[in-house]
Design a protein around this motif. Structure first.
Motif, PDB file in Angstrom:
ATOM      1  N   LYS A  83       0.835  -1.204   0.000  1.00 41.24           N
ATOM      2  CA  LYS A  83       0.000   0.000   0.000  1.00 41.24           C
ATOM      3  C   LYS A  83       0.870   1.255   0.000  1.00 41.24           C
ATOM      4  O   LYS A  83       0.638   2.179  -0.785  1.00 41.24           O
ATOM      5  CB  LYS A  83      -0.906  -0.013   1.234  1.00 41.24           C
ATOM      6  CG  LYS A  83      -1.883   1.117   1.293  1.00 41.24           C
ATOM      7  CD  LYS A  83      -2.799   0.942   2.501  1.00 41.24           C
ATOM      8  CE  LYS A  83      -3.829   2.042   2.576  1.00 41.24           C
ATOM      9  NZ  LYS A  83      -4.716   1.884   3.731  1.00 41.24           N
ATOM     10  N   TYR A 133      -4.064  -4.587  -2.555  1.00 44.70           N
ATOM     11  CA  TYR A 133      -3.693  -4.746  -1.154  1.00 44.70           C
ATOM     12  C   TYR A 133      -4.865  -4.664  -0.209  1.00 44.70           C
ATOM     13  O   TYR A 133      -4.698  -4.688   0.978  1.00 44.70           O
ATOM     14  CB  TYR A 133      -2.644  -3.710  -0.749  1.00 44.70           C
ATOM     15  CG  TYR A 133      -2.968  -2.319  -1.219  1.00 44.70           C
ATOM     16  CD1 TYR A 133      -2.362  -1.848  -2.374  1.00 44.70           C
ATOM     17  CD2 TYR A 133      -3.861  -1.514  -0.576  1.00 44.70           C
ATOM     18  CE1 TYR A 133      -2.656  -0.584  -2.849  1.00 44.70           C
ATOM     19  CE2 TYR A 133      -4.158  -0.254  -1.043  1.00 44.70           C
ATOM     20  CZ  TYR A 133      -3.553   0.216  -2.166  1.00 44.70           C
ATOM     21  OH  TYR A 133      -3.837   1.442  -2.633  1.00 44.70           O
ATOM     22  N   SER A 134      -6.061  -4.585  -0.714  1.00 42.06           N
ATOM     23  CA  SER A 134      -7.226  -4.477   0.180  1.00 42.06           C
ATOM     24  C   SER A 134      -7.713  -5.828   0.622  1.00 42.06           C
ATOM     25  O   SER A 134      -7.354  -6.838   0.129  1.00 42.06           O
ATOM     26  CB  SER A 134      -8.340  -3.735  -0.520  1.00 42.06           C
ATOM     27  OG  SER A 134      -8.688  -4.369  -1.724  1.00 42.06           O
TER      28      SER A 134
END
Length: 70
Positions: free
Chosen positions: A25, A69-70
């Motif tokens: 992130k 990246y979630s």
């Protein structure tokens, strides 16, 4: 976000996954190529640690992809 030294000392699978997501992130927010490359190197080191702990490589690749990246 932990330092790379701290992140590589973790022995469980879950914590490094979260660290990898956090590093990716931050990496994806870097504007300059130099900073992006430094963070990308750290992401790769964490990914190697995860692979050595037996984490599914497809999951690692998915996290390392841009914006995943979630």
């Amino acid at each position: 976000m932990r330092t790379i030294t701290e992140a590589l000392k973790i022995e469980t699978k879950e914590e490094p996954l979260e660290e990898l997501k956090e590093h990716v992130k931050v990496r994806d927010q870097m504007g300059g190529a130099l900073y992006w490359n430094i963070l990308n190197d750290e992401c790769c080191q964490i990914a190697n640690k995860l692979a050595s702990l037996g984490v599914n490589r497809a999951a690692i690749v998915q996290i390392l992809g841009p914006g995943n990246y979630s």
